[in-house]
Design a protein around this motif. Sequence first.
Motif, PDB file in Angstrom:
ATOM      1  N   TYR A 205       1.675   4.243   9.365  1.00 12.87           N
ATOM      2  CA  TYR A 205       0.776   5.089   8.565  1.00 12.87           C
ATOM      3  C   TYR A 205       1.539   6.293   8.054  1.00 12.87           C
ATOM      4  N   PRO A 206       1.068   6.872   6.952  1.00 12.45           N
ATOM      5  CA  PRO A 206       1.796   7.995   6.368  1.00 12.45           C
ATOM      6  C   PRO A 206       1.480   9.308   7.074  1.00 12.45           C
TER       7      PRO A 206
ATOM      8  N   GLN B  72       0.847  -1.191   0.000  1.00  8.01           N
ATOM      9  CA  GLN B  72       0.000   0.000   0.000  1.00  8.01           C
ATOM     10  C   GLN B  72       0.889   1.250   0.000  1.00  8.01           C
ATOM     11  N   TYR B  73       1.922   1.232   0.847  1.00 13.36           N
ATOM     12  CA  TYR B  73       2.860   2.358   0.920  1.00 13.36           C
ATOM     13  C   TYR B  73       4.148   1.952   0.221  1.00 13.36           C
TER      14      TYR B  73
END
Lengths: 652, 286
Positions: free
Chosen positions: A463-464, A347-348
């Motif tokens: 998380y970003p 995802q990242y």
Amino acid sequence: MRIGVFVCQCGTNIASTVDTERVAQEVKKLPDVVYTTTYMYTCSEPGQQEIQRAIEEHNLQGVVVAACSPRMHEPTFRRAVEKAGLNRYMFEMANIREHVSWVSNDREANTKKAIELVRMAVAKLRFNQPLFPSRVAINKRVMVIGGGVAGIQAALDCADAGLDVVLVERRTSIGGKMAQLDKTFPTIDCSSCILGPKMVDVAQKENITLHAYSEIESVSGYVGNFAVRVRKKATYVDWKACTGCGVCMEKCPSRKVPDEFNEGLSFTRAINIPFPQAIPKKATINRSYCIYFTKGKCGICAKVCPAKAIRYDMTDEVVTEEVGAIIVATGYDLFDPSAYGEYGAGQYRDVITGIQYERILSASGPFGGHIKRPSDGREPKDVVFIACVGSRDASVGRPYCSGVCCMYIAKQAILTKDHIPNSRSYVFYMDIRSPAKNYDEFVRRAQEEYGVQYIRGRVGKIYPRGDRLVVQGMDTLLGIQVEVEADLVVLATGIEASRGARELAEKLHISYDQYGFFMENHPKLRPVETNTAGIYLAGVCQGPKDIPASVAQGSAAAAKVLALFARDTIETSPQVASVTERACIACGKCIEVCPYGAIRWKELKGGVRKAEVITTVCQGCGLCNATCPPKAIQLQHATDNQILAEIEELCA
Amino acid sequence: MVDVTLYPGCSLEGTAQDYRDSLEIACSRLGVNLIELENWICCGATAAHSLDEFLALEFPARNLVLAEKRGLDVVVPCALCFNRLKTTEKHLLKNTHPELTKKYPFKGTIKIHDLLAYLTTPDMLKGISSLVKKPLEGLKLVSYYGCMVNRPPRITDAQNHENPTQMDRLVETLGATAIDWPFKTDCCGASHVVARPDLVFVLVKKLYDRAIAQEANGIVVSCQMCHANLDMYQDQISEYFGERYHIPVFYFTELINLAFGDERQIGWLSRHVVDPLPTLRECGLI
């Protein structure tokens, strides 16, 4: 028949929950049993001498030992009775340890069950007959399946000893995972610099035949005489003509092919040589990206190839290799971290795996050895490593330790500091496992000299925030939650069984554990042998291990093959099927069910057909015996009469 | 009309009356006939399972057996009740406690649905889409699923437990903008708010900050515990950190009713502590 029964106490292993004295007394009452005794360790030298003495003194014609599993000591006792002049098949074993004393603490029930098992063994022994092995010649060629470092070592050691070696590799080049690594712990020597010469040796040894881009189709035969069908997959390039010049790769217009060797971090071409040091250094067309194959026209590689080696009409080819032994060194794959949704792998873009970071660190990697983030190419300042991703975690079905991650994280953290002196590295770990030579010192160096921050605890979430990532975890030593802002997160993905390992095991008739790693014959004392004679294991296919251990096991497997090949012939087991011709009705059912192709038609006078067992091919599985309607085909040493005698004794 | 058993749980009789009212309207419009489980008792959360494992299973087991007798699938609007009922279902079907199974012979002939999942199946979303009268244009919402509905997946059978998307799809079906954010399944601190408000305030502040940073003008939830912590304590959290938060928190069922143009819903919204009407007015929705 004069039968002697020896009941083993196995120290306290059996004696603590089975009344061995009573077992001996009870079976003494059986007809034909002329001598019984108990002994503390029957398998010991004096224990075996006791059996031999009794055979002589009491004129025994058959022996029963009630002890452990026959897998453990049946060969020991067979040799012992043989030395005393009996045929080794006039011996039976009753397993009163694994099947009785280790199962329950109920002494009364155990003792009764032990007596029953011994009675069954005696009943069978009455029907035993002396059997004699035959001898067959050994084909002194060896096949090594898998061209990683373990397979390369095994192949080279066998070749050095003068054997003909057939090396089979699934990918288009040998080298395995080690070829993808940048540096190796704990000495930080360059992986391809130490592996490269060995790969070249493989190519240059005249007695090594290399089948790259090939897979095992089927295996038949037995120790000393295997026949292996190998599928050589179509490369669409004539490798005999290809010089590895790379012009085709340069000119190929299909440029968006994910580079498998660079773990998807860069693109390669539809026709490619996987990496500069590849062995063999030959081009292969990736059909699913090739414009000629997908759209029907292009043909640029065929036009530019100076050696005229392109063959669009090439098809797979199956060759049969005859060998006397097989070394399996099929390596491993890495855990897919997408199971950890909370880490956002996939995802990242800046959450990557350990092997991807190896490629980033490597001078031949996607960024030429400069550490950059995959998302924006920026040089990271803060790098977080997360240990045990897909290791030691029952919730993702991987409760085992991969054994190498603690070390490769320490190495990668050190290299990060070397590349970017003002960077900071953080490691979230559960425990540090660094038990080999110079390993713990290496981890200490990462902590003390390179200032890598080790945080003991699991990460709960990534998380970003802006263009950075927040790693949220637990510091279990301080008992607080911590958050680390990072530019790059490296997941130390664990080792899992190689894709296709289970299918290969079934072709080879070797066993594998619940995770797909191949089973050694004994976890301590026979670590490179499998349960199938003539097939040996090397490297991670047997269980997670690092490079030194893989190399050592490769050499160990080679030594086992050399020991096997030191003889010219081997004994074959007489425990095979045999046909009573006058009972055979020529229905052919046995031929259909035999998984080894060990039964064929035999023509008698007047065109009468009967089944015939090829004794050297038969593995003694007994399927034919169970299938045969008139029971004309019998498995020696497990005949219907012997089995029925056991059952009758049990039901008596 | 589809008949299903409703297991409301205790909060929906008290602090979350607004949730209950809104879900009943939404369900009836969608052709779901909710029949309240007769003689239902407390699911045991949180008190029972922190004290007595057997008791914590016994409460939901009794409810499950009652529901199975009725023969209809159960929908559960409360995340905690859902989690307890699912946990007990697994224990009963795997027969982990033979004495429990003997006392409560649950066969597994009915299914237990989380209300959000039940109302966001592809078919249901199609039905919702056809009933939307006033698309919620202008609302930019982050979906906050909380921790108990999706995790742990071996209990909840959730497909995508770390990154669920069904509420986001619903938000888009209703005509609002769904904003993807990383805190979908983070913990709000739940009942810790009573004993350790400081802890809950830190957790919830993180949610507000992120929602605002991503330019959301509302948060949508499916759990009344999350709603309580995010809505009721917003003023106190503002004061605690010296901030001025004003971010309305909606139940997903309220949004369904708003999009369906149900006037009653606008009245019920006044029960929220953080008044959502200014935001709705800004967006031209009322």
